[in-house]
Motif scaffolding. Structure first.
Motif, PDB file in Angstrom:
ATOM      1  N   VAL A  37       0.886  -1.345   0.198  1.00 19.26           N
ATOM      2  CA  VAL A  37      -0.380   0.110  -0.130  1.00 19.26           C
ATOM      3  C   VAL A  37       1.236   0.944  -0.210  1.00 19.26           C
ATOM      4  N   VAL A  38       0.384   1.844  -0.284  1.00 18.49           N
ATOM      5  CA  VAL A  38       1.457   3.259  -1.226  1.00 18.49           C
ATOM      6  C   VAL A  38       0.272   4.317  -0.163  1.00 18.49           C
ATOM      7  N   SER A  39      -0.862   4.052  -0.854  1.00 17.56           N
ATOM      8  CA  SER A  39      -1.765   5.090   0.376  1.00 17.56           C
ATOM      9  C   SER A  39      -3.540   3.825   0.567  1.00 17.56           C
ATOM     10  N   HIS A  40      -4.080   5.010   1.923  1.00 13.74           N
ATOM     11  CA  HIS A  40      -5.400   4.143   1.434  1.00 13.74           C
ATOM     12  C   HIS A  40      -6.356   5.597   1.176  1.00 13.74           C
ATOM     13  N   ARG A  41      -7.083   6.164   0.242  1.00 11.62           N
ATOM     14  CA  ARG A  41      -7.555   7.378   0.460  1.00 11.62           C
ATOM     15  C   ARG A  41      -9.597   6.890   0.980  1.00 11.62           C
ATOM     16  N   ARG A  42     -10.362   7.719   2.164  1.00 10.37           N
ATOM     17  CA  ARG A  42     -11.163   7.990   1.439  1.00 10.37           C
ATOM     18  C   ARG A  42     -11.707   9.096   1.619  1.00 10.37           C
ATOM     19  N   TYR A  43     -12.184   9.011   0.379  1.00 13.30           N
ATOM     20  CA  TYR A  43     -13.167  11.182  -0.029  1.00 13.30           C
ATOM     21  C   TYR A  43     -14.828  10.607  -0.845  1.00 13.30           C
ATOM     22  N   PHE A  44     -15.469  11.189   0.358  1.00 14.34           N
ATOM     23  CA  PHE A  44     -16.595  10.555   0.482  1.00 14.34           C
ATOM     24  C   PHE A  44     -17.265   9.084   0.445  1.00 14.34           C
ATOM     25  N   THR A  45     -17.524   8.762  -0.709  1.00 17.83           N
ATOM     26  CA  THR A  45     -17.991   7.391  -1.277  1.00 17.83           C
ATOM     27  C   THR A  45     -16.871   7.084  -1.861  1.00 17.83           C
ATOM     28  N   ASP A  46     -16.578   7.589  -2.100  1.00 21.59           N
ATOM     29  CA  ASP A  46     -14.672   6.496  -2.891  1.00 21.59           C
ATOM     30  C   ASP A  46     -13.850   6.262  -1.427  1.00 21.59           C
ATOM     31  N   ARG A  59      -1.103   3.332  -9.624  1.00 17.05           N
ATOM     32  CA  ARG A  59      -2.289   2.220  -9.745  1.00 17.05           C
ATOM     33  C   ARG A  59      -3.851   2.396  -8.596  1.00 17.05           C
ATOM     34  N   SER A  60      -4.232   2.370  -8.573  1.00 16.43           N
ATOM     35  CA  SER A  60      -5.550   2.530  -7.620  1.00 16.43           C
ATOM     36  C   SER A  60      -6.779   1.444  -8.314  1.00 16.43           C
ATOM     37  N   VAL A  61      -7.533   1.167  -6.612  1.00 24.57           N
ATOM     38  CA  VAL A  61      -8.397   0.190  -7.438  1.00 24.57           C
ATOM     39  C   VAL A  61      -9.298   0.520  -5.931  1.00 24.57           C
ATOM     40  N   PRO A  62     -10.217   0.133  -6.038  1.00 22.02           N
ATOM     41  CA  PRO A  62     -11.446   0.510  -5.486  1.00 22.02           C
ATOM     42  C   PRO A  62     -11.070  -0.404  -4.129  1.00 22.02           C
ATOM     43  N   ALA A  63     -11.047   0.143  -2.741  1.00 17.54           N
ATOM     44  CA  ALA A  63     -11.189  -0.477  -1.997  1.00 17.54           C
ATOM     45  C   ALA A  63     -12.040  -1.927  -1.721  1.00 17.54           C
TER      46      ALA A  63
END
Length: 101
Positions: A37-46, A59-63
């Motif tokens: 994991v480089v980062s785990h971010r939560r923005y509103f519903t994302d 890259r990123s994927v939905p958690a």
């Protein structure tokens, strides 16, 4: 940015234990592969997990495609007996009605 499993974020330390995750979504092209994991971010519903894939691509994927996300309440309650939620089936019905007209 490194994510620690435990310890203080503001205290200096020499040993950092990187958090690893596995993509668990059965149809994702990177399914069953493990990454740091480089980062785990939560923005509103994302809710997304950011990582470096093979070849150094950021890259990123939905958690929810990983085991880092909490289990969906519907999935837990249906225990494999139902593949679709009522809300999703109603939305599908609306889309099919639009296509028919």
């Amino acid at each position: 940015m490194e994510i620690c499993k435990k310890g203080s974020w503001n205290a200096p330390h020499n040993r950092v234990e990187l958090l690893r995750f596995q993509i668990t979504h059965p149809y994702h092209p990177l399914s069953d592969q493990e990454f740091e994991v480089v980062s785990h971010r939560r923005y509103f519903t994302d809710d997304r997990v950011y990582f470096f894939a093979r070849g150094g691509l950021y890259r990123s994927v939905p958690a929810q495609f990983t085991y880092l996300a909490s289990e969906d309440v519907f999935v837990a309650m249906s225990a494999g007996r139902s593949h679709f939620r009522i809300v999703d089936l109603l939305e599908l019905t609306k889309l099919l009605e639009k296509l028919r007209t």
